[in-house]
Motif scaffolding. Structure first.
Motif, PDB file in Angstrom:
ATOM      1  N   ILE A 179     -92.834 126.897  43.286  1.00 23.94           N
ATOM      2  CA  ILE A 179     -92.622 127.408  41.929  1.00 23.94           C
ATOM      3  C   ILE A 179     -93.066 126.334  40.954  1.00 23.94           C
ATOM      4  CG2 ILE A 179     -90.953 128.237  40.242  1.00 23.94           C
ATOM      5  CD1 ILE A 179     -89.183 129.095  42.602  1.00 23.94           C
ATOM      6  N   ASN A 180     -94.056 126.664  40.123  1.00 24.01           N
ATOM      7  CA  ASN A 180     -94.534 125.721  39.113  1.00 24.01           C
ATOM      8  C   ASN A 180     -93.622 125.701  37.907  1.00 24.01           C
ATOM      9  OD1 ASN A 180     -96.910 124.696  40.281  1.00 24.01           O
ATOM     10  ND2 ASN A 180     -97.980 126.587  39.804  1.00 24.01           N
ATOM     11  N   CYS A 181     -93.474 124.536  37.330  1.00 31.49           N
ATOM     12  CA  CYS A 181     -92.760 124.371  36.074  1.00 31.49           C
ATOM     13  C   CYS A 181     -93.665 124.886  34.950  1.00 31.49           C
ATOM     14  CB  CYS A 181     -92.456 122.885  35.875  1.00 31.49           C
ATOM     15  SG  CYS A 181     -91.669 122.501  34.319  1.00 31.49           S
ATOM     16  N   TRP A 182     -93.102 125.382  33.871  1.00 30.44           N
ATOM     17  CA  TRP A 182     -93.904 125.930  32.777  1.00 30.44           C
ATOM     18  C   TRP A 182     -94.869 124.912  32.195  1.00 30.44           C
ATOM     19  CZ3 TRP A 182     -93.807 123.764  27.982  1.00 30.44           C
ATOM     20  CH2 TRP A 182     -92.766 122.894  27.707  1.00 30.44           C
ATOM     21  N   SER A 183     -94.541 123.637  32.260  1.00 30.66           N
ATOM     22  CA  SER A 183     -95.388 122.599  31.667  1.00 30.66           C
ATOM     23  C   SER A 183     -96.567 122.204  32.543  1.00 30.66           C
ATOM     24  CB  SER A 183     -94.557 121.342  31.394  1.00 30.66           C
ATOM     25  OG  SER A 183     -94.191 120.735  32.629  1.00 30.66           O
TER      26      SER A 183
END
Length: 114
Positions: free
Chosen positions: A3-7
């Motif tokens: 899961i990628n972080c929004w940043s």
């Protein structure tokens, strides 16, 4: 699971992904870090340059055919919407490996990597 972080500067991996990428017992990489609990065990959080090395390892493990197929499907989808140019600065493949499956391939809009 990844899961990628929004940043774009962090991600969370499940235990299986941490194991398959060799991060369960790894030291922090140069320029990045792995989240750790109070006892020093990795938690699944990876940040900054820990992401890039992990993406490269996963890319190599997946093989070129998966990458080429993904680019093909993505190219077809965006071309259908009238999009003819896409830039992805986060591709997890080394340039030579990223270019190889696309040379002479079936990509609908002649992708350029690098």
């Amino acid at each position: 699971m990844w899961i990628n972080c929004w940043s774009g500067h962090g991600a969370a991996l499940n235990t299986r992904a941490m194991r398959e990428t060799g991060l369960l017992e790894a030291p922090d990489p140069l320029g990045g870090w792995l989240g750790r609990n109070a006892s020093g065990r990795t938690t699944g959080r990876i940040d900054e340059y820990a992401i890039y090395g992990t993406q490269r390892r996963l890319g190599k493990a997946r093989g070129d055919s998966l990458f080429a197929g993904s680019v093909q499907r993505y190219g077809e989808q965006v071309l259908a919407m009238g999009i003819t140019s896409v830039q992805d600065m986060t591709v997890g493949y080394e340039l030579d490996r990223g270019r190889a499956p696309l040379r002479g391939g079936r990509a609908p809009c002649a992708p350029t990597i690098g």
